[in-house]
Write an enzyme that holds these catalytic residues in place. Structure first.
Site, PDB file in Angstrom:
ATOM      1  N   SER A 305     -38.231 -76.598 -12.651  1.00 34.44           N
ATOM      2  CA  SER A 305     -38.007 -75.556 -13.648  1.00 34.44           C
ATOM      3  C   SER A 305     -37.954 -74.195 -12.981  1.00 34.44           C
ATOM      4  O   SER A 305     -38.590 -73.966 -11.939  1.00 34.44           O
ATOM      5  CB  SER A 305     -39.132 -75.570 -14.686  1.00 34.44           C
ATOM      6  N   ASP A 306     -37.171 -73.300 -13.570  1.00 34.74           N
ATOM      7  CA  ASP A 306     -37.276 -71.905 -13.166  1.00 34.74           C
ATOM      8  C   ASP A 306     -38.657 -71.411 -13.568  1.00 34.74           C
ATOM      9  O   ASP A 306     -39.326 -72.000 -14.431  1.00 34.74           O
ATOM     10  CB  ASP A 306     -36.169 -71.077 -13.820  1.00 34.74           C
ATOM     11  N   TRP A 307     -39.090 -70.316 -12.979  1.00 33.35           N
ATOM     12  CA  TRP A 307     -40.446 -69.802 -13.168  1.00 33.35           C
ATOM     13  C   TRP A 307     -40.556 -69.240 -14.591  1.00 33.35           C
ATOM     14  O   TRP A 307     -40.128 -68.141 -14.877  1.00 33.35           O
ATOM     15  CB  TRP A 307     -40.736 -68.748 -12.125  1.00 33.35           C
ATOM     16  N   GLY A 308     -41.148 -70.034 -15.500  1.00 30.56           N
ATOM     17  CA  GLY A 308     -41.245 -69.652 -16.895  1.00 30.56           C
ATOM     18  C   GLY A 308     -40.273 -70.387 -17.796  1.00 30.56           C
ATOM     19  O   GLY A 308     -40.140 -70.047 -18.971  1.00 30.56           O
ATOM     20  N   ALA A 309     -39.594 -71.421 -17.274  1.00 35.45           N
ATOM     21  CA  ALA A 309     -38.582 -72.131 -18.058  1.00 35.45           C
ATOM     22  C   ALA A 309     -39.058 -73.457 -18.627  1.00 35.45           C
ATOM     23  O   ALA A 309     -38.291 -74.154 -19.283  1.00 35.45           O
ATOM     24  CB  ALA A 309     -37.329 -72.373 -17.207  1.00 35.45           C
TER      25      ALA A 309
END
Length: 770
Positions: A305-309
């Site tokens: 995941s992207d950071w916060g996704a």
């Protein structure tokens, strides 16, 4: 084909790599004070045989061998990553966050390794153009490639691969084995603040260039991601916007770009994006992750995941997310205790838990992360001089000459006075903002050679690389070179009247998390350029931008160069182009519109004032697969500058086009001749056309050619059958209709030199284009 010079640079780069040492990986992180996972339970402290260290075995076999020895806790440990910077930087709802044990300061994060089995930690660095640093008082200083869009403007896959190898080498020598690179979202929205990180508007060009960059990075035993998957076309409401697009259009545009890059680069990881796609978050989108990526394309690596996704546990895991990265940007540690519980109660199967771990292990084995491990920060071994040559070569081939009236460029040797105006051209060149920010190795320890003019936190600081165009020009001309900041247009115009030649540096700073409001240069720079050009017709404009801009002063200036963000050797590269030491050969990887009214969405979608839980809509079905030049072809609109466009200090002739059906595609051959008086490079472009497509034509092939004056070269290209097909969503196949296909040899999307016709039979290809 890789040129001798590029091959030499790449060889120097590879020889400089120090790939030695044996790592002693620390145990898993101890439980932090709030919601962090417990350390993985080991079967025994006794040594175990390690057949998976046999390098003759396929990475899949090696992953299966080690998986058999792992406990469930150990498998799940590979699926959860920590952000690795100080808590003062962190601005999230998460409480009691602690710096992770064994994390590298100012980096993107860490996934703890397992010493019992010899599994290295995954040390992650933000990337794209180099080893990036999170903002701190003493950022990591490293070499920066030019922006991704500049590398795409080289149309030279060998340069992209050499640049990838260079930044992969610096990542490895800095203690990182995962690089969050491989950005390639297509340029649907020219106002997108992250266009500078990506590969332009065409799926073939973006896929080929990014795929080779990934291949270069991974040659250094560093996992590269491919991101942001998918349809992450703007920063406004990037966390919540729902981009709607039909499957056929999706497969023939953004997804085709990712598919091509995956085939070339074989990335160990794919990073899923923040946005929703057709109603579902990209990181819990079963169609994107399981159906397209893993089933149809056969992707063997892991999805992070992207950071916060990340937004869920069971739904995300079952939909194909393999690793939650960058805790604590998410609202909850979804893949920590919650994932263990989900597996224990059967909501996520043990087979799926095995698959998640296996994919992470495959990604690490595939690049040699087990066999050539990293350890600590070994930056003293980086060959910055060799790396500067790599980044400068990249910049020189991606800078685009857009206008050159009366051969104003290269700069006349008779000029006695040259006035530079604006953009801190006396000290450096601009770079893009956000998580990809790299700080120059020759900058102060703060990384800043100019005080932060953004001064609002992320995506700042607004940063300039310490490579002065003024100093480089002074070393190459006999003229007196002076500088004005341009803040007073009247003073600038008065000084311009007294100079033989004026060079105005126009800048457009863009960055992650923000889109630009329009396509105009900010801060009254257009008025400045207009005033200077009225005072002196011998005005050259050098643009340092993240993407397309409008140019209301275009008719008044003598020459225009698009320099993008040219990296840590950018000042030298610009000076070498201006003086003719290097012949410009960049070609636009994106259409420059004449105005916002020409775009599919004249008004940017999504309300930036909406909160994080809002659900704004984005309609990508407006243009579908007709992105960029295809939209302009389809609508009959005339751009400011077309896709594929670029001038040279010499002239080229294209001709002798022949094309025939070969296999399931088309083989095209032609000749390129340098008809001018100086050596130079050009990009021969082959377009294809057939009825019933999303637009009148598509880019089918391209080749960069380097020729001495009077020399010619025969070129052979192959057009991928997917670029001759449409995607059938009912059968998940590519179908080529029987009929006549136009094959066009061109200098740009609007400059066609020759056309021939090829008849193709009806054909069907599988989802991989085979």
């Amino acid at each position: 084909m890789m040129t001798r010079g590029t091959r030499s640079l790449l060889n120097v780069l590879l020889r400089s790599a120090v790939l030695v040492g044996v790592i002693g990986v620390s145990p898993a992180l101890a439980q932090t004070t709030n919601n962090a996972p417990a350390a993985a339970a080991a079967k025994t402290d006794a040594p175990v045989a390690r057949p998976w260290m046999d390098t003759s075995l396929d990475p899949s076999v090696r992953a299966d061998l080690i998986l058999r020895e792992m406990t469930l806790d150990e498998k799940l440990q590979l699926t959860f990553g920590y952000f690795s910077t100080d808590a003062a930087w962190l601005k999230t709802p998460t409480k009691n966050w602690e710096f992770p044990k064994d994390g590298l300061p100012g980096s993107a994060g860490i996934v703890p390794g397992i010493a019992r089995l010899g599994i290295p930690s995954q040390w992650q660095t933000d990337a794209g153009v180099g080893v990036a640093s999170q903002r701190s008082a003493t950022p990591r200083l490293r070499t920066s490639l030019p922006s991704g869009i500049l590398t795409a403007a080289t149309w030279n896959p060998a340069l992209a691969e050499a640049g990838g190898a260079m930044i992969g080498n610096e990542a490895f020598l800095s203690g990182f084995n995962v690089q969050l690179a491989g950005g390639m979202n297509l340029l649907r929205e020219p106002r997108n603040g992250r266009n500078f990180e990506y590969g332009g508007e065409d799926p073939l060009l973006a896929g080929v260039m990014t795929g080779h960059a990934i291949k270069g990075i991974q040659s250094e035993h560093v996992v590269s991601t491919m991101k942001h998957y998918a349809f992450n076309g703007q920063e406004t409401n990037r966390f919540t916007i729902d981009h709607r697009i039909g499957e056929q259009a999706a497969r023939q545009s953004d997804l085709l770009a990712f598919q091509i890059a995956n085939e070339i680069g074989q990335p160990g990881s794919v990073m899923c994006s923040y946005n929703r796609v057709n109603g579902h978050y990209a990181c819990e989108n079963d169609w994107l992750l399981n159906t397209v990526l893993k089933k149809d394309w056969g992707f063997k690596g892991y999805v992070m995941s992207d950071w916060g996704a990340a937004h869920s546990t069971t739904e995300a895991a079952n939909a194909g997310l393999d690793q939650q990265s960058g805790w604590a940007f998410d609202r909850s540690p979804y893949f920590s205790e919650a994932l263990r519980e989900a597996v224990n109660n059967g909501h996520v199967s043990t087979a799926r838990a095995d698959d998640m771990a296996r994919r992470v292990l495959w990604g690490m084995f595939s690049v040699g992360a087990f066999d050539t491990p990293v350890r600590g920060d070994r930056a003293t071994t980086i060959d910055y001089a060799a790396h500067a040559a790599v980044t400068r070569s990249d910049a020189e081939e991606g800078i685009v000459l857009l206008k050159n009236d009366a051969n104003l460029l290269p700069l006349a040797k008779t000029a006695k006075s040259i006035l530079l105006i604006g953009a801190h051209a006396d000290v450096g060149v601009l770079s893009g903002g956000g998580s990809s920010q790299v700080y120059s190795p020759n900058a102060p320890t703060s990384g800043l050679i100019v005080p932060d003019e953004f001064n609002k936190g992320f995506p700042g600081p607004k940063t300039y690389h310490a490579s002065s165009p003024m100093t480089a020009l002074q070393a190459r001309t006999g003229a007196r070179v002076t500088y004005l900041d341009g803040k007073d247009p009247r003073a600038a115009a008065a000084a311009a009247r007294k100079a033989d030649i004026v060079i105005v540096f126009g800048e457009q700073w863009t960055g992650e998390s923000i889109d630009v409001p329009d396509l105009a240069l900010p801060d009254a720079q257009n008025a400045l350029i207009d005033a200077v050009a009225r005072a002196n017709r011998k005005t050259v404009v050098v643009l340092e931008t993240g993407g397309p801009v409008v140019m209301p002063w275009l008719s008044k200036v003598g020459a225009v160069i698009e320099a993008w963000y040219p990296g840590t050797a950018g000042g030298e590269a610009i000076a070498r182009i201006l003086t003719g030491e290097v012949n410009p050969s960049g070609r636009l990887p994106a259409t420059f519109p004449a105005s916002l009214s020409q775009l599919p969405r004249p008004v940017l979608e999504g309300d930036p004032k909406l909160d994080r839980d809002a659900h704004p809509m984005g309609n990508y079905d407006i243009e579908g697969a007709a992105i960029g030049y295809k939209w302009f072809d389809k609508t009959g609109r005339k751009p400011l500058f077309p896709f594929g466009y670029g001038l040279s200090y010499t002239r080229f002739a294209l001709g002798g086009l022949k094309a025939d059906a070969k296999g399931k595609g088309i083989a095209a051959t032609f000749a390129v001749r340098n008809t001018g008086s100086v050596a130079g490079k050009t990009v021969a472009q082959v377009y294809v056309a057939a009825p019933g497509w999303e637009a009148p034509k598509r880019l089918g092939a391209f080749k960069k050619v380097d020729l001495a004056p009077g020399a010619s070269q025969s070129v052979a290209t192959m057009i991928d059958p997917r670029l001759l097909a449409t995607f059938d969503t009912a059968t998940a196949t590519w179908t080529i209709a029987e009929g006549d296909y136009q094959v066009m040899l061109a200098d740009s999307a609007v400059s066609i030199a020759q056309t021939v016709t090829v008849h193709l039979p009806a054909q069907t290809l599988d989802s991989r284009g085979k």
